[in-house]
Scaffold this active site. Structure first.
Site, PDB file in Angstrom:
ATOM      1  N   GLU A 110      80.093  39.777 -39.651  1.00 42.65           N
ATOM      2  CA  GLU A 110      79.954  38.810 -40.311  1.00 42.65           C
ATOM      3  C   GLU A 110      80.493  38.128 -41.887  1.00 42.65           C
ATOM      4  OE1 GLU A 110      76.741  35.995 -39.897  1.00 42.65           O
ATOM      5  OE2 GLU A 110      76.646  35.881 -37.381  1.00 42.65           O
ATOM      6  N   LYS A 163      80.086  37.574 -45.683  1.00 46.56           N
ATOM      7  CA  LYS A 163      78.762  37.279 -46.562  1.00 46.56           C
ATOM      8  C   LYS A 163      78.609  36.168 -46.947  1.00 46.56           C
ATOM      9  CE  LYS A 163      74.762  39.344 -48.675  1.00 46.56           C
ATOM     10  NZ  LYS A 163      74.405  38.387 -49.929  1.00 46.56           N
ATOM     11  N   ARG A 209      66.244  29.533 -49.139  1.00 51.35           N
ATOM     12  CA  ARG A 209      65.608  30.701 -48.858  1.00 51.35           C
ATOM     13  C   ARG A 209      64.142  31.049 -48.936  1.00 51.35           C
ATOM     14  NH1 ARG A 209      64.493  35.509 -50.332  1.00 51.35           N
ATOM     15  NH2 ARG A 209      65.205  37.393 -49.808  1.00 51.35           N
ATOM     16  N   PHE A 214      75.535  29.928 -39.324  1.00 55.22           N
ATOM     17  CA  PHE A 214      75.479  31.433 -38.758  1.00 55.22           C
ATOM     18  C   PHE A 214      74.979  31.868 -37.572  1.00 55.22           C
ATOM     19  CE2 PHE A 214      73.481  31.898 -42.969  1.00 55.22           C
ATOM     20  CZ  PHE A 214      71.813  32.704 -42.085  1.00 55.22           C
ATOM     21  N   LYS A 216      73.447  44.785 -44.639  1.00 53.55           N
ATOM     22  CA  LYS A 216      74.616  44.184 -45.716  1.00 53.55           C
ATOM     23  C   LYS A 216      74.921  44.769 -46.620  1.00 53.55           C
ATOM     24  CE  LYS A 216      70.801  43.470 -48.974  1.00 53.55           C
ATOM     25  NZ  LYS A 216      69.798  41.728 -49.691  1.00 53.55           N
TER      26      LYS A 216
HETATM   27  P1  ATP Z   1      70.967  39.449 -52.037  1.00 51.92           P
HETATM   28  O1  ATP Z   1      70.618  39.332 -52.383  1.00 51.92           O
HETATM   29  O2  ATP Z   1      71.843  40.260 -51.248  1.00 51.92           O
HETATM   30  O3  ATP Z   1      71.403  37.575 -51.129  1.00 51.92           O
HETATM   31  P2  ATP Z   1      68.641  38.752 -49.894  1.00 51.92           P
HETATM   32  O4  ATP Z   1      67.689  39.861 -50.553  1.00 51.92           O
HETATM   33  O5  ATP Z   1      69.117  37.288 -50.469  1.00 51.92           O
HETATM   34  O6  ATP Z   1      69.933  38.864 -50.225  1.00 51.92           O
HETATM   35  P3  ATP Z   1      69.655  39.401 -46.963  1.00 51.92           P
HETATM   36  O7  ATP Z   1      69.228  39.521 -46.421  1.00 51.92           O
HETATM   37  O8  ATP Z   1      69.026  40.334 -47.812  1.00 51.92           O
HETATM   38  O9  ATP Z   1      68.755  38.439 -48.403  1.00 51.92           O
HETATM   39  O10 ATP Z   1      70.626  39.066 -47.715  1.00 51.92           O
HETATM   40  C1  ATP Z   1      71.010  38.045 -46.759  1.00 51.92           C
HETATM   41  C2  ATP Z   1      71.595  36.599 -47.868  1.00 51.92           C
HETATM   42  O11 ATP Z   1      72.695  36.750 -47.693  1.00 51.92           O
HETATM   43  C3  ATP Z   1      71.438  35.224 -47.189  1.00 51.92           C
HETATM   44  O12 ATP Z   1      70.111  35.193 -47.452  1.00 51.92           O
HETATM   45  C4  ATP Z   1      72.124  34.498 -47.259  1.00 51.92           C
HETATM   46  O13 ATP Z   1      71.827  33.602 -47.939  1.00 51.92           O
HETATM   47  C5  ATP Z   1      73.614  34.885 -47.153  1.00 51.92           C
HETATM   48  N1  ATP Z   1      74.592  35.337 -46.425  1.00 51.92           N
HETATM   49  C6  ATP Z   1      75.494  34.692 -46.503  1.00 51.92           C
HETATM   50  N2  ATP Z   1      76.534  34.890 -45.557  1.00 51.92           N
HETATM   51  C7  ATP Z   1      75.246  35.375 -44.297  1.00 51.92           C
HETATM   52  C8  ATP Z   1      75.583  35.669 -43.340  1.00 51.92           C
HETATM   53  N3  ATP Z   1      76.534  35.476 -42.150  1.00 51.92           N
HETATM   54  N4  ATP Z   1      74.168  35.774 -42.574  1.00 51.92           N
HETATM   55  C9  ATP Z   1      72.840  35.909 -43.289  1.00 51.92           C
HETATM   56  N5  ATP Z   1      72.726  35.557 -43.948  1.00 51.92           N
HETATM   57  C10 ATP Z   1      74.178  35.754 -45.065  1.00 51.92           C
END
Ligand code: ATP
Length: 588
Positions: A250, A252, A272, A342, A423
């Protein structure tokens, strides 16, 4: 329940950092706690009144607390301030003063947990012009009836300085032991916590309904579910290695993760970090119910700022303009967004967490109707690294950060970071191999063009063991003028007179901030440091770790809680990783 039981427990717990001992003290406390107050006790243990997502803040300033101590004890404000300066913590200073106090008070009432809790609750709810006087009245009435030890803990809770260092997992261990006789049952409690984000409710359920009750614990609409998080991969090849050759990719998107709870026209949005962010997105609240074909539902989406004319995605920072209390309508028209779904976590009264990814995505597409404002996140099934590369390029060209890769046959693991979701971001190709999310703890006034802002910031990692923020670097590059302005607006109200006790920094700063803001930096290297406190003693005695050539990426991570910042453990892993790379390349 007598408050003295809790105060004595707090006192014992403060004397140790050992997890096993803390667990034992908690078990003893829970065994003495009547079921109807256990939820309150669990909140108080964490220095809270309700779960975080309800946003109830005590917010009592030190000055006000000092006035209340003076009122209840008859001791002058000057004398209290003197003792405070000496002791460094007001709750403790108050207990010292009250011990020495000559004027003996007549104990009117035995002070109970219920009374303390309810009074604190009333204080938290007070607003308006007369609220200061009322707060003093309530606090001093509690202090009047409290002994010195009790008074010190009441004040610590009020001021937010109660730091018992008890992690949620420790509370769950103790609940499992106290109410089921077996620590292994923590797993069941964890599930309940992950779907409700309310440790008090979990405690109450196991206390009143035993293990059977907690096994049946279900999602509660309008209680946020702790989000599933992803592991990082550095390349398409690594993704294939970890996921096999049939999984979903998907986009990001670079926006804010939003968990939407919807029933009819009622919509509540959580970030979040599970903060209620409904007020920043009145457009979501208004428009989304029309796109839903279900009685009730919990969905996950990325809210992304867009260019109104072209529809192109804009970077995350644009959403910052929505973080305001007033004139939100103006921000809504100036900074339009789309909502990109999503995941689906709950539908028509039933959990969807157990469904696999494929079934959830199908359900999501069935239940949400796409329109100008609401979309499904672009997704495709990939089978090899070429297909990932193609989709990755498309996603970058569309203005997103990279890809999220998701196993097709896996359920939604609330509250955990794992390899069922990966990711893949372009920026991982920087020198350190990774960006870091660090907590802003101090600031230095800018000079020249930067006069009137903080030209350099002191940053820290999060130390999970001690629940502190350990300094790791100063950062002064990467800031645009707009960033400096924004940061000044955000940081200025967080300036404190005294350094927060959770900050661990030998390096000084012009000003200290409440540790509440996370920003993203990249760096060229992690080195040993005689000054910085991150991972102190972990690699080498008397040395911490520091970042070399740190640079702000432009991302202010408003959606991250400080406890979600990069941890010392992660820094150690990166440090060891870079040593290994250097070793492999025969550099050392
Ligand atoms: P990052 O610092 O990379 O944003 P994070 O610690 O906030 O990461 P992770 O679950 O590790 O959270 O990375 C996914 C983040 O990316 C999610 O918190 C969300 O905000 C964002 N995101 C964007 N697109 C998607 C998607 N298709 N599915 C899930 N999360 C997504």
């Amino acid at each position: 329940m007598e408050f003295s039981i809790l105060a004595n427990s707090f006192n014992k717990m403060e004397s140790t950092r050992k997890r096993l001992e803390l667990t034992q003290f908690l078990v003893e406390l829970f065994e003495k706690t009547p079921h109807q107050v256990i939820a309150k006790i669990v909140y108080l243990l964490q220095g809270k009144l309700r779960p975080d997502f309800e946003g109830i803040e005590l917010g009592v300033a030190e000055k006000l607390a000092i006035r209340a101590i003076s009122k209840s004890s008859g001791i002058t404000i000057k004398r209290i301030e003197e003792e405070y300066r000496k002791e460094g913590e007001l709750g403790h200073a108050a207990s010292v003063i009250l011990e020495q106090k000559t004027q003996t008070t007549f104990l009117v009432e035995d002070i109970t947990v219920e009374r303390v809790y309810e009074t604190l609750f009333k204080i938290a709810k007070l607003e308006g012009t007369r609220s200061q006087d009322m707060k003093i009245k309530y606090i001093s009435s509690l202090l009047n009836d409290a002994n010195p030890l009790e008074a010190s803990y009441i004040l610590k809770i009020l001021l937010g300085s109660l730091r018992l260092g008890i992690a949620e997992n420790t509370v769950m261990d103790a609940l499992a032991i106290a109410f089921s006789g077996n620590k292994d049952n923590r797993k069941v409690l964890e599930h309940a916590y992950n779907v409700s984000s309310d440790l008090g409710k979990v405690a109450e359920t196991i206390a009143t309904k035993s293990l059977k009750g907690i096994e049946k614990f279900e999602i509660i609409l309008f209680n946020p579910i702790r989000p599933m998080l992803a592991d990082r991969v550095k390349s398409e090849e690594e993704a294939i290695e970890k996921m096999g050759n049939n999984f979903a990719a998907e986009y990001k998107l670079d926006g804010e993760r939003v968990q939407l709870h919807i029933e009819g026209d009622k919509v509540v949005l959580f970030s979040r970090s599970l903060e209620n962010i409904s007020s920043y997105y009145p457009d979501i609240i208004e428009k989304i119910p029309k796109a839903i074909q279900a009685e009730n539902v919990i969905l996950e989406a990325e809210a992304v700022a867009i260019n109104e004319n072209t529809g192109a995605f804009l970077p995350f920072q644009e959403l910052m303009h929505r973080r305001r209390k007033y004139k939100i309508e103006k921000a809504v028209t100036q900074y339009p967004i789309t909502v990109n779904f999503f995941d689906i976590l709950y539908c028509n009264g039933k959990s969807c967490l157990e469904l696999n990814y494929k079934d959830r995505r199908e359900k999501l597409e069935k239940i949400t109707k796409e329109n100008e404002f609401a979309k499904h996140i672009p997704m495709t099934i990939v089978k090899n690294d070429n297909e990932i590369k193609d989709f990755f390029e498309n996603s970058i060209n569309a203005g997103s950060e990279g890809l999220m890769l998701k196993m097709l046959d896996k359920s939604y693991q609330a509250g955990s970071r794992g390899s069922n979701w990966l990711k893949l971001k372009r920026e991982y190709q920087n020198e350190l191999g990774d960006s870091l999310d660090l907590v802003v703890i101090g600031g230095f006034f800018g000079k020249g063009r930067r006069t009137g802002s903080y030209g350099t910031l002191l940053l820290a990692t999060y130390d999970e063991d001690t629940d502190t923020f350990t300094s790791i670097c100063k950062v002064g590059t990467g800031f645009s003028d707009e960033n400096l302005d924004q940061l000044y607006q955000i940081l200025n109200p967080k300036v404190t007179i005294k350094k927060n006790p959770r900050i661990d920094s030998e390096m000084g700063a012009d000003v200290w901030f409440e540790p509440e803001l996370v920003i993203e930096v990249v760096a060229s290297e992690i080195t040993l440091s005689p000054i910085h406190k991150a991972a102190l003693d972990k690699i080498k005695k008397d040395a911490g770790l520091a970042l070399r050539f740190p640079k702000f990426t432009g991302k202010i991570r408003i959606e991250k809680a400080v406890e979600d910042a990069s941890t010392n453990e992660e820094i150690i892993t990166l440090y060891k990783g870079q040593k290994k790379v250097a070793h492999d390349k025969n550099l050392i």
